[in-house]
Scaffold this motif. Structure first.
Motif, short mmCIF file in Angstrom:
data_model
loop_
_atom_site.label_atom_id
_atom_site.label_comp_id
_atom_site.label_asym_id
_atom_site.label_seq_id
_atom_site.Cartn_x
_atom_site.Cartn_y
_atom_site.Cartn_z
N MET B 1 -58.37 -43.92 6.45
CA MET B 1 -59.28 -43.97 5.20
C MET B 1 -58.77 -44.90 4.19
SD MET B 1 -62.31 -43.33 5.85
CE MET B 1 -63.60 -44.14 4.57
N GLU B 2 -57.83 -44.28 3.99
CA GLU B 2 -56.87 -44.99 2.81
C GLU B 2 -56.62 -46.44 3.16
OE1 GLU B 2 -55.60 -44.85 -1.09
OE2 GLU B 2 -56.57 -43.31 -0.05
N ASN B 3 -56.14 -46.61 4.34
CA ASN B 3 -55.94 -47.91 4.71
C ASN B 3 -56.97 -48.71 4.88
OD1 ASN B 3 -53.30 -47.62 4.83
ND2 ASN B 3 -52.87 -47.28 7.08
N LEU B 4 -58.26 -48.18 5.37
CA LEU B 4 -59.48 -49.01 5.73
C LEU B 4 -59.88 -49.59 4.07
CD1 LEU B 4 -61.70 -49.89 7.65
CD2 LEU B 4 -63.06 -47.84 6.83
N ASN B 5 -59.85 -48.50 3.35
CA ASN B 5 -60.13 -49.09 1.90
C ASN B 5 -59.33 -50.20 1.32
OD1 ASN B 5 -61.43 -48.97 -0.72
ND2 ASN B 5 -60.14 -47.25 -1.38
N LEU B 6 -57.78 -50.26 1.63
CA LEU B 6 -56.91 -51.10 1.18
C LEU B 6 -57.50 -52.37 1.87
CD1 LEU B 6 -54.18 -51.75 -0.24
CD2 LEU B 6 -53.24 -51.18 2.10
N PHE B 7 -57.84 -52.41 3.08
CA PHE B 7 -58.13 -53.60 3.97
C PHE B 7 -59.34 -54.21 3.52
CE2 PHE B 7 -60.39 -55.19 7.74
CZ PHE B 7 -59.33 -56.01 8.03
N ILE B 8 -60.27 -53.39 2.97
CA ILE B 8 -61.42 -54.06 2.48
C ILE B 8 -61.36 -54.52 1.04
CG2 ILE B 8 -64.04 -53.72 1.49
CD1 ILE B 8 -63.80 -53.36 4.58
N ARG B 9 -60.49 -53.88 0.30
CA ARG B 9 -60.10 -54.15 -1.10
C ARG B 9 -59.26 -55.68 -1.04
NH1 ARG B 9 -60.35 -51.66 -5.86
NH2 ARG B 9 -58.96 -53.03 -6.43
N SER B 10 -58.32 -55.63 -0.24
CA SER B 10 -57.70 -56.93 -0.30
C SER B 10 -58.44 -57.94 0.57
CB SER B 10 -56.34 -56.49 0.59
OG SER B 10 -56.56 -56.35 2.08
N ILE B 11 -59.34 -57.84 1.19
CA ILE B 11 -60.16 -59.04 1.62
C ILE B 11 -61.02 -59.61 0.56
CG2 ILE B 11 -62.03 -59.85 3.15
CD1 ILE B 11 -60.93 -57.98 5.29
N PHE B 12 -61.97 -58.49 -0.24
CA PHE B 12 -63.08 -58.90 -0.92
C PHE B 12 -62.59 -59.13 -2.40
CE2 PHE B 12 -65.32 -57.83 2.82
CZ PHE B 12 -65.93 -58.95 3.06
N ILE B 13 -61.94 -58.03 -2.79
CA ILE B 13 -61.67 -57.84 -4.15
C ILE B 13 -60.63 -58.50 -4.81
CG2 ILE B 13 -61.67 -56.13 -6.04
CD1 ILE B 13 -63.10 -54.36 -4.16
N ASP B 14 -59.34 -58.20 -4.15
CA ASP B 14 -58.13 -58.94 -4.44
C ASP B 14 -58.09 -60.09 -3.77
OD1 ASP B 14 -57.76 -56.93 -6.18
OD2 ASP B 14 -56.61 -55.50 -4.94
N ASN B 15 -58.99 -60.91 -3.47
CA ASN B 15 -59.03 -61.94 -2.75
C ASN B 15 -57.78 -62.83 -3.14
OD1 ASN B 15 -59.59 -64.78 -1.91
ND2 ASN B 15 -60.94 -63.76 -0.42
N MET B 16 -56.97 -63.40 -2.42
CA MET B 16 -55.72 -64.34 -2.66
C MET B 16 -56.21 -65.50 -3.42
SD MET B 16 -52.85 -63.53 -1.82
CE MET B 16 -51.85 -62.50 -1.13
N ILE B 17 -57.29 -66.15 -3.13
CA ILE B 17 -57.87 -67.22 -3.73
C ILE B 17 -58.50 -67.07 -4.95
CG2 ILE B 17 -59.46 -69.26 -3.49
CD1 ILE B 17 -57.44 -69.87 -1.63
N PHE B 18 -59.53 -66.20 -4.90
CA PHE B 18 -60.56 -65.95 -6.01
C PHE B 18 -60.01 -65.26 -7.22
CE2 PHE B 18 -63.64 -66.70 -2.39
CZ PHE B 18 -63.73 -68.17 -2.84
N ALA B 19 -59.27 -64.31 -7.05
CA ALA B 19 -58.82 -63.35 -7.85
C ALA B 19 -57.27 -63.83 -8.47
CB ALA B 19 -58.54 -62.04 -7.54
N TYR B 20 -56.41 -64.49 -7.61
CA TYR B 20 -55.00 -64.61 -7.75
C TYR B 20 -54.98 -66.15 -7.83
CZ TYR B 20 -54.81 -59.58 -7.75
OH TYR B 20 -54.88 -58.38 -7.87
N PHE B 21 -55.42 -66.95 -7.08
CA PHE B 21 -55.25 -68.44 -7.01
C PHE B 21 -54.12 -68.90 -6.27
CE2 PHE B 21 -56.83 -67.91 -11.36
CZ PHE B 21 -58.21 -68.44 -10.99
N LEU B 22 -53.98 -67.79 -5.34
CA LEU B 22 -52.75 -68.30 -4.37
C LEU B 22 -52.91 -68.99 -3.39
CD1 LEU B 22 -50.87 -64.66 -4.55
CD2 LEU B 22 -50.40 -66.98 -6.14
N GLY B 23 -52.25 -70.06 -2.95
CA GLY B 23 -52.35 -71.04 -2.02
C GLY B 23 -53.28 -71.92 -2.14
N MET B 24 -53.52 -72.23 -3.30
CA MET B 24 -54.55 -73.28 -3.93
C MET B 24 -54.28 -74.72 -3.40
SD MET B 24 -57.01 -72.68 -5.23
CE MET B 24 -58.33 -72.44 -6.49
#
Lengths: 207, 204
Positions: B1-24
């Motif tokens: 469950m913890e990992n599923l939450n992490l998975f969803i968070r890292s896709i949508f909320i902590d998105n590499m492009i939209f939240a951190y601009f990485l790999g721009m």
């Protein structure tokens, strides 16, 4: 002191050949650290230092590096310089280093570095490479500072952490624009800079 | 469950492009058609899934303060964390090389479709960023690190495929001349970022 050509190397990247808005390099860090002026300024100085010295080192080594392993040599040189910068920041500017978090480490993969090393340092002498590094670093820093200026002014009403919008404005109903602090507005601010820059330099416009 | 939450968070909320601009950089350069965007996105996901757990193990068994305790009493106080940047980038660069060779040997079709993008991934900020965020967040075990790598990769893939699809359509629209190409891409990415922010606060 500087011949025409070296002056071009130094000053070209400030506007006509700007690394961020014309060459579109190093966007990642340019956007992420610009919510406040202070980290943006520190980041600009760090990148300029790393870029200038990496350029000089690679330029000195350019005849000894076999071209098949040059990428990894460049990465190692850059990584070593970034570690030095990281440790200096941790020692003398701990708060800013905390705010910049992973973005200091990400200078290693900043495309400006790879781009300039590949395109310039491998084919020019150390002095020219140094000037090219400084020029591109300043060109990059300039955009960072402009973006951070608008984001901090409109988003928090401060500059370098000092209140510049007088209290009386707030009493009359002025509100800080919270959206400016959020990541997406950095992109839109850069887009506006590109807009202004390209409407002044028509030949840069894409067909 | 913890990992599923992490998975969803890292896709949508902590998105590499939209939240951190990485790999721009590669995001902007390679998003002209959906097909190549898909190829690059897959390659990035692939490399992230491998490098994040490997760097996690490196961090926890070699680099962290006290991580060398398994070598014996006298190594208990060794702190190599200042070396982490150079270790991480070396792992990324050599793994990309390795992955390139393996893919070329065993999956030539995939290799041909990825083409030039595989070697370029070594200098993609999203990859090193994934490892650095992993270090900062101190995940409890290597599975969480893997899930985080996978999630960030998929988030990046989603973003680049989305922008590529929009740019294909934008080619036919009447954009002010100075904004053509790169300018409008920045604005659209910003708008997508605002849209992605609506995922904030989702918790499973």
């Amino acid at each position: 002191m500087l011949s025409k050509k070296t002056r071009q190397t130094l000053l070209g990247p400030l506007s006509r050949n700007n690394p961020v808005i014309v060459q579109i390099l190093g966007i990642c860090s340019a956007l992420a650290v610009t919510a406040k002026l202070e980290p943006a300024f520190v980041m600009a100085v760090s990148v300029t230092a790393v870029l200038a010295f990496a350029n000089v080192i690679i330029s000195l080594l350019r005849n000894t590096i076999p071209s098949s392993i040059r990428i990894i040599v460049q990465l190692v040189v850059v990584a070593a310089l970034v570690i030095i910068v990281d440790q200096i920041l941790k020692a003398y500017a701990y708060d800013v280093s905390k705010q910049l978090s992973v973005f200091v480490g990400l200078i290693i993969t900043n495309c400006i570095l790879m781009g300039r090393l590949e395109a310039f340092a491998l084919g020019h002498g150390p002095w020219e490479s140094f000037l090219d590094g400084v020029g591109n670093g300043i060109g990059y820093g300039m955009i960072l500072v402009i973006v951070a200026f608008f984001r901090e002014l409109l988003g928090s009403g401060t500059l370098f952490g000092y209140q510049v919008i007088p209290q009386i404005f707030y009493d009359w109903g002025y509100e800080n624009n919270g959206l400016m602090i959020l990541p997406p507005m950095a992109l839109i601010t850069v887009a506006c800079i590109i807009w202004v820059h390209r409407s002044r330099n028509k030949d840069l416009q894409e067909k | 469950m913890e990992n599923l939450n992490l998975f969803i968070r890292s896709i949508f909320i902590d998105n590499m492009i939209f939240a951190y601009f990485l790999g721009m950089c590669s995001y902007l350069a390679v998003s002209k058609s959906v097909k190549t965007a898909m190829g690059l996105g897959t390659a990035v996901t692939f490399v992230l899934v491998i490098t994040v757990p490997i760097n996690y193990l490196l961090e926890n068994y070699i680099l962290k303060a006290g991580a060398l305790a398994w070598l014996g009493e006298s190594y208990k106080d060794v702190d190599l964390s200042f070396l982490s940047l150079i270790f991480f980038i070396a792992v990324v660069a050599s793994l990309v090389q390795l992955v390139e060779m393996v893919v070329e040997k065993y999956a030539p079709a995939l290799y041909n479709s990825l083409g030039i993008f595989l070697p370029l991934i070594a200098v993609n900020c999203a990859i090193l960023g994934g490892s650095l965020f992993m270090q900062q967040r101190a995940f409890p075990n290597v599975w969480s690190a893997t899930v985080y790598g996978l999630g960030s990769g998929i988030g990046w893939l989603l973003a680049i495929v989305g922008i590529a699809a929009i740019r294909e359509k934008l080619a036919y629209s009447n954009v002010p001349a100075p904004l053509k190409g790169i300018g409008i891409t920045f604005i659209v990415t910003g708008l997508m970022g605002i849209a992605f922010m609506s995922f904030l606060g989702i918790k499973l």
